[in-house]
Design an enzyme around this catalytic site. Structure first.
Site, mmCIF file in Angstrom:
data_model
loop_
_atom_site.group_PDB
_atom_site.id
_atom_site.type_symbol
_atom_site.label_atom_id
_atom_site.label_comp_id
_atom_site.label_asym_id
_atom_site.label_seq_id
_atom_site.Cartn_x
_atom_site.Cartn_y
_atom_site.Cartn_z
ATOM 1 N N GLU A 81 0.830 -1.207 0.000
ATOM 2 C CA GLU A 81 0.000 0.000 0.000
ATOM 3 C C GLU A 81 0.863 1.255 0.000
ATOM 4 O O GLU A 81 0.557 2.242 -0.680
ATOM 5 C CB GLU A 81 -0.901 0.041 1.246
ATOM 6 N N CYS A 93 -0.276 1.471 7.353
ATOM 7 C CA CYS A 93 -0.885 1.622 6.028
ATOM 8 C C CYS A 93 -2.317 2.142 6.140
ATOM 9 O O CYS A 93 -2.751 2.941 5.310
ATOM 10 C CB CYS A 93 -0.839 0.303 5.270
#
Length: 160
Positions: free
Chosen positions: A86, A115
């Site tokens: 991510e 994330c």
């Protein structure tokens, strides 16, 4: 006349398969994760977990630092040479100069708390995941931010 409509993948399944393909580029020795950021049904970035640009991969550094230190999954993310999928996707968007505001991120695993915070602040509105990840704080943060995590089960091929 042929009817192929029933055989077509849903948009969510299509982009999730792209995330799974992206995960195959991962250089992580423990877990291969892929992420795809989509806006208006267009892929604007992809990312997989691995060492930063120009840094040797863990396999070239004598193995996984986390395994050597016996770090449990989902803890002490700073003890790792790699960026998460991510993170790499969001960084890729930044280098290309695009906005992810209002977009969807498809990830092969639920995001960790770091994330999750990045996804929230990037303005991504929807998260679609295939697998879980042991991070209760991430779930709590996403819930408080009003971000719904859609779990997409693996579709089994229809019998012919």
């Amino acid at each position: 006349m042929h009817h192929y409509v029933d055989e077509r993948l849903s948009w969510d399944e299509y982009f999730m398969e792209m995330a799974e393909l992206t995960a195959k580029r991962s250089t992580c020795l423990r877990r291969h994760v892929g992420a795809v950021i989509v806006k208006d049904r267009h892929i604007i970035a992809t990312g997989y977990n691995g060492a930063p640009r120009g840094i040797p991969h863990c396999a070239e550094q004598g193995g996984c630092l986390r395994e050597k230190l016996n770090v449990p999954s989902g803890e002490r993310h700073e003890l790792c040479r790699a960026l998460h999928a991510e993170q790499n996707a969001i960084i890729q968007v930044a280098t290309l100069g695009h906005s992810v505001e209002g977009g969807t991120i498809y990830i092969t695993n639920q995001p960790c708390s770091i994330c999750a915070k990045m996804i929230i602040n990037a303005g991504i509105e929807r998260i679609v995941v295939r697998g879980g990840y042991p991070d209760e704080l991430a779930e709590e943060l996403l819930d408080q931010a009003g971000l719904k995590v859609v779990r997409l089960a693996k579709e089994e091929p229809a019998e012919k």
